[in-house]
Design a protein around this motif. Structure first.
Motif, mmCIF file in Angstrom:
data_model
loop_
_atom_site.group_PDB
_atom_site.id
_atom_site.type_symbol
_atom_site.label_atom_id
_atom_site.label_comp_id
_atom_site.label_asym_id
_atom_site.label_seq_id
_atom_site.Cartn_x
_atom_site.Cartn_y
_atom_site.Cartn_z
ATOM 1 N N LYS A 16 0.842 -1.200 0.000
ATOM 2 C CA LYS A 16 0.000 0.000 0.000
ATOM 3 C C LYS A 16 0.877 1.250 0.000
ATOM 4 C CE LYS A 16 -3.380 -2.497 2.748
ATOM 5 N NZ LYS A 16 -3.978 -2.665 4.079
ATOM 6 N N ASP A 17 0.272 2.381 -0.347
ATOM 7 C CA ASP A 17 0.988 3.659 -0.350
ATOM 8 C C ASP A 17 1.115 4.262 1.048
ATOM 9 O OD1 ASP A 17 1.452 3.724 -3.083
ATOM 10 O OD2 ASP A 17 -0.441 4.718 -3.515
ATOM 11 N N PRO B 202 6.271 2.883 -0.652
ATOM 12 C CA PRO B 202 6.532 4.181 -0.041
ATOM 13 C C PRO B 202 7.960 4.349 0.476
ATOM 14 C CG PRO B 202 5.184 2.830 1.413
ATOM 15 C CD PRO B 202 5.308 2.084 0.113
#
Length: 189
Positions: free
Chosen positions: A17-18, A93
């Motif tokens: 996920k970001d 990220p």
């Protein structure tokens, strides 16, 4: 998490996920790397933490490499490869680029310096897993390219060992059947 359980359940997680990863978690991962065994205590690892726009800068370098190495492609394919390379660092990220800077001591063996850095990377992957993060160790031709080496300011004898992409998992890894260790083991008396 029990160490043996961490070793047995860690998987390469290529889809994350970001969501941002805390600096505390990143520091724990980096610290774990420094506890890897290294002959003569040379500490040959070098860590470069890329977050935010620094990932785009790395993407620019990877795009340049893709363009240089794919000049024989038709323009559309050439541009697609370059764009994919440019966007690769945006898949997580956090990226920790890990370099090897071999020591100068007389008895230092280059092979052992690389082994130490690979051990550091394994410590880092296990720590990320124990923290509930997903991580994958990425290498390939671009990782070892001179332009990447220059980007990170490694010395002429230094080299990249790869990139660790880190984030919160966006997939559930499948169990993997491992070959029994006995298939690779000779007991000697």
């Amino acid at each position: 998490m029990d160490l043996t359980e961490a070793i047995k359940t860690r998987r390469s997680i290529g889809k994350v996920k970001d969501d941002p990863v805390s600096s505390d978690a990143i520091k724990k991962i980096l610290e774990a790397g420094t506890y890897a065994p290294n002959h003569y205590r040379t500490e040959p690892w070098r860590f470069f933490v890329l977050i935010g726009d620094s990932r785009k800068k790395l993407g620019g370098v990877l795009e340049d490499i893709a363009r240089l190495e794919n000049v024989d492609l038709v323009p559309d394919e050439w541009n697609k490869k370059a764009e994919k390379a440019r966007n690769n660092p945006l898949r997580a990220p956090v990226i920790i680029a890990v370099g090897v800077e071999p020591g100068d001591k007389k008895n230092v063996m280059i092979k052992e310096e690389y082994a130490a850095v690979c051990s550091a990377i394994q410590n880092m992957l296990l720590t990320a897993h124990a923290l509930g993060l997903g991580a994958i160790w990425r290498t390939g031709g671009a990782a070892y390219h001179e332009k990447v080496k220059e980007f990170f300011g490694l010395t002429p004898k230094g080299e990249m060992a790869g990139f660790i992409y880190i984030g919160y998992p966006d997939l559930t890894p499948k169990a993997v059947k491992k070959t029994d260790f006995e298939d690779y083991t000779v007991w000697m008396n």
